[in-house]
Design a protein around this motif. Structure first.
Motif, PDB file in Angstrom:
ATOM      1  N   LEU A  11       2.431  -1.765  -5.579  1.00 15.57           N
ATOM      2  CA  LEU A  11       2.897  -0.997  -6.866  1.00 15.57           C
ATOM      3  C   LEU A  11       4.121   0.397  -6.298  1.00 15.57           C
ATOM      4  O   LEU A  11       4.415   0.335  -7.672  1.00 15.57           O
ATOM      5  N   GLU A  12       4.240  -0.036  -5.596  1.00 10.99           N
ATOM      6  CA  GLU A  12       5.841   0.887  -5.014  1.00 10.99           C
ATOM      7  C   GLU A  12       7.123  -0.405  -5.245  1.00 10.99           C
ATOM      8  O   GLU A  12       7.890   0.401  -5.681  1.00 10.99           O
ATOM      9  N   SER A  13       6.861  -0.975  -5.096  1.00  8.16           N
ATOM     10  CA  SER A  13       8.643  -2.046  -5.010  1.00  8.16           C
ATOM     11  C   SER A  13       7.799  -3.178  -6.214  1.00  8.16           C
ATOM     12  O   SER A  13       9.425  -3.719  -6.432  1.00  8.16           O
ATOM     13  N   LYS A  14       7.028  -3.241  -7.044  1.00  6.78           N
ATOM     14  CA  LYS A  14       6.875  -4.378  -7.723  1.00  6.78           C
ATOM     15  C   LYS A  14       7.164  -5.750  -7.163  1.00  6.78           C
ATOM     16  O   LYS A  14       7.842  -6.200  -8.300  1.00  6.78           O
ATOM     17  N   SER A  15       6.644  -6.176  -5.368  1.00  9.44           N
ATOM     18  CA  SER A  15       7.693  -7.637  -5.451  1.00  9.44           C
ATOM     19  C   SER A  15       6.687  -7.780  -4.676  1.00  9.44           C
ATOM     20  O   SER A  15       5.603  -7.508  -4.044  1.00  9.44           O
ATOM     21  N   TYR A  16       7.356  -9.060  -3.974  1.00  7.83           N
ATOM     22  CA  TYR A  16       6.040  -9.479  -3.240  1.00  7.83           C
ATOM     23  C   TYR A  16       7.509 -10.654  -2.223  1.00  7.83           C
ATOM     24  O   TYR A  16       8.594 -10.090  -2.550  1.00  7.83           O
ATOM     25  N   PRO A  17       7.188  -9.729  -0.666  1.00 11.34           N
ATOM     26  CA  PRO A  17       6.370  -9.682  -0.489  1.00 11.34           C
ATOM     27  C   PRO A  17       5.481  -8.688  -0.638  1.00 11.34           C
ATOM     28  O   PRO A  17       6.544  -7.681  -0.734  1.00 11.34           O
ATOM     29  N   ASN A  18       4.624  -7.691  -0.615  1.00 16.44           N
ATOM     30  CA  ASN A  18       4.317  -6.419  -0.186  1.00 16.44           C
ATOM     31  C   ASN A  18       2.764  -6.838   0.822  1.00 16.44           C
ATOM     32  O   ASN A  18       2.413  -7.516   1.487  1.00 16.44           O
ATOM     33  N   THR A  19       2.435  -5.084   0.812  1.00 17.59           N
ATOM     34  CA  THR A  19       1.541  -4.867   1.762  1.00 17.59           C
ATOM     35  C   THR A  19       0.302  -4.750   1.548  1.00 17.59           C
ATOM     36  O   THR A  19      -1.048  -4.083   1.781  1.00 17.59           O
ATOM     37  N   ASP A  20       0.092  -4.670   0.232  1.00 16.49           N
ATOM     38  CA  ASP A  20      -0.936  -4.472  -0.653  1.00 16.49           C
ATOM     39  C   ASP A  20      -2.206  -5.343   0.307  1.00 16.49           C
ATOM     40  O   ASP A  20      -2.173  -6.358   0.554  1.00 16.49           O
ATOM     41  N   ALA A  21      -3.373  -5.197   0.232  1.00 21.55           N
ATOM     42  CA  ALA A  21      -4.444  -5.519   0.386  1.00 21.55           C
ATOM     43  C   ALA A  21      -5.692  -6.275  -1.241  1.00 21.55           C
ATOM     44  O   ALA A  21      -5.148  -5.810  -2.085  1.00 21.55           O
ATOM     45  N   PHE A  22      -6.452  -7.331  -1.119  1.00 19.83           N
ATOM     46  CA  PHE A  22      -6.438  -8.037  -2.259  1.00 19.83           C
ATOM     47  C   PHE A  22      -8.046  -8.939  -2.023  1.00 19.83           C
ATOM     48  O   PHE A  22      -8.197  -9.583  -0.103  1.00 19.83           O
ATOM     49  N   GLN A  23      -9.318  -7.819  -2.223  1.00 22.64           N
ATOM     50  CA  GLN A  23     -10.402  -8.078  -1.447  1.00 22.64           C
ATOM     51  C   GLN A  23     -11.339  -8.768  -2.560  1.00 22.64           C
ATOM     52  O   GLN A  23     -10.926  -7.144  -3.797  1.00 22.64           O
ATOM     53  N   ASP A  24     -12.735  -9.823  -3.558  1.00 24.19           N
ATOM     54  CA  ASP A  24     -12.792  -9.329  -3.998  1.00 24.19           C
ATOM     55  C   ASP A  24     -12.511  -9.645  -5.520  1.00 24.19           C
ATOM     56  O   ASP A  24     -12.816  -8.559  -6.617  1.00 24.19           O
ATOM     57  N   GLY A  25     -10.930 -10.066  -5.853  1.00 21.62           N
ATOM     58  CA  GLY A  25     -10.794  -9.612  -7.359  1.00 21.62           C
ATOM     59  C   GLY A  25      -9.815  -8.955  -7.410  1.00 21.62           C
ATOM     60  O   GLY A  25      -9.113  -8.450  -8.657  1.00 21.62           O
ATOM     61  N   ILE A  26      -9.386  -7.990  -6.140  1.00 19.69           N
ATOM     62  CA  ILE A  26      -8.966  -6.198  -6.123  1.00 19.69           C
ATOM     63  C   ILE A  26      -7.691  -6.047  -5.196  1.00 19.69           C
ATOM     64  O   ILE A  26      -8.266  -6.106  -4.678  1.00 19.69           O
ATOM     65  N   ILE A  27      -6.749  -5.815  -6.281  1.00 12.48           N
ATOM     66  CA  ILE A  27      -5.601  -5.175  -5.692  1.00 12.48           C
ATOM     67  C   ILE A  27      -5.400  -4.289  -5.296  1.00 12.48           C
ATOM     68  O   ILE A  27      -6.056  -3.090  -5.647  1.00 12.48           O
ATOM     69  N   THR A  28      -5.374  -3.495  -3.981  1.00 14.03           N
ATOM     70  CA  THR A  28      -4.817  -2.489  -3.245  1.00 14.03           C
ATOM     71  C   THR A  28      -4.029  -1.987  -2.639  1.00 14.03           C
ATOM     72  O   THR A  28      -3.396  -2.599  -1.979  1.00 14.03           O
ATOM     73  N   ALA A  29      -3.284  -0.600  -3.651  1.00 11.86           N
ATOM     74  CA  ALA A  29      -1.832  -0.279  -2.167  1.00 11.86           C
ATOM     75  C   ALA A  29      -2.244   0.442  -1.004  1.00 11.86           C
ATOM     76  O   ALA A  29      -3.675   1.188  -0.888  1.00 11.86           O
ATOM     77  N   THR A  30      -1.906  -0.350   0.042  1.00  7.40           N
ATOM     78  CA  THR A  30      -2.550   0.114   1.119  1.00  7.40           C
ATOM     79  C   THR A  30      -1.676   1.550   2.251  1.00  7.40           C
ATOM     80  O   THR A  30      -2.332   1.912   2.332  1.00  7.40           O
ATOM     81  N   GLY A  31      -1.003   1.915   1.097  1.00  3.02           N
ATOM     82  CA  GLY A  31       0.054   2.630   1.476  1.00  3.02           C
ATOM     83  C   GLY A  31       0.780   2.011   3.177  1.00  3.02           C
ATOM     84  O   GLY A  31       1.875   2.969   3.198  1.00  3.02           O
ATOM     85  N   ILE A  32       1.033   1.337   3.478  1.00  2.53           N
ATOM     86  CA  ILE A  32       1.614   0.959   4.441  1.00  2.53           C
ATOM     87  C   ILE A  32       3.238   0.107   4.083  1.00  2.53           C
ATOM     88  O   ILE A  32       3.146  -0.264   3.789  1.00  2.53           O
ATOM     89  N   ARG A  33       4.166   1.064   5.078  1.00  5.71           N
ATOM     90  CA  ARG A  33       4.967   1.016   5.280  1.00  5.71           C
ATOM     91  C   ARG A  33       5.709  -0.368   6.425  1.00  5.71           C
ATOM     92  O   ARG A  33       5.249   0.462   7.184  1.00  5.71           O
ATOM     93  N   ILE A  34       6.150  -0.930   5.786  1.00  2.00           N
ATOM     94  CA  ILE A  34       6.779  -1.411   7.685  1.00  2.00           C
ATOM     95  C   ILE A  34       8.640  -1.548   7.556  1.00  2.00           C
ATOM     96  O   ILE A  34       9.197  -2.435   5.943  1.00  2.00           O
ATOM     97  N   PHE A  35       9.199  -1.104   8.227  1.00  2.00           N
ATOM     98  CA  PHE A  35      10.735  -0.863   8.482  1.00  2.00           C
ATOM     99  C   PHE A  35      11.204  -0.164   9.320  1.00  2.00           C
ATOM    100  O   PHE A  35      10.990   0.145  10.127  1.00  2.00           O
ATOM    101  N   ASP A  36      12.707  -0.367   9.069  1.00  2.00           N
ATOM    102  CA  ASP A  36      13.580   0.038  10.714  1.00  2.00           C
ATOM    103  C   ASP A  36      14.707   1.416  10.651  1.00  2.00           C
ATOM    104  O   ASP A  36      15.116   1.440   9.879  1.00  2.00           O
TER     105      ASP A  36
END
Length: 114
Positions: free
Chosen positions: A89-114
């Motif tokens: 939802l923040e990056s509007k791109s793939y890959p991302n850290t969103d979760a997908f379960q039972d047809g629902i996409i949820t932002a996890t808030g997880i950020r992986i960076f250096d």
């Protein structure tokens, strides 16, 4: 990382323990009907270049993974210095850290960076 090719990097796996083993094909962003058709991999490498070449079976003449922004080898699939992985939802791109379960996409808030 020392055993990874091309100087190493971070290899991120996507694991979906609820994915159906019996789907006729596995999908990826950009494939027909993806994400809601349920055709996605149970275990996949989250490829830094976002090209999903492993899922598409794209290989070079020498049998290695086809090119990305960092070159024509597997190195474009590894996350390296300066790469960032954000919620979709923040990056509007793939890959991302969103979760997908039972047809629902949820932002996890997880950020992986250096």
């Amino acid at each position: 990382d020392t055993l990874l090719p091309y100087g190493g990097g971070l290899l991120i796996w996507h694991i979906d323990k609820k994915a159906n083993f019996r789907v006729p094909i596995a999908g990826y962003p950009g494939s027909e009907g993806w994400l809601m058709n349920g055709y996605h991999y149970r275990v996949a490498v989250l490829q830094a270049d976002g090209r999903y070449e492993l899922e598409q079976g794209i290989v070079r003449d020498d049998g290695s993974s086809g090119g990305g922004s960092r070159g024509n080898d597997f190195s474009s699939d590894l996350f390296s210095n300066g790469d960032t992985l954000l919620p979709g939802l923040e990056s509007k791109s793939y890959p991302n850290t969103d979760a997908f379960q039972d047809g629902i996409i949820t932002a996890t808030g997880i950020r992986i960076f250096d």
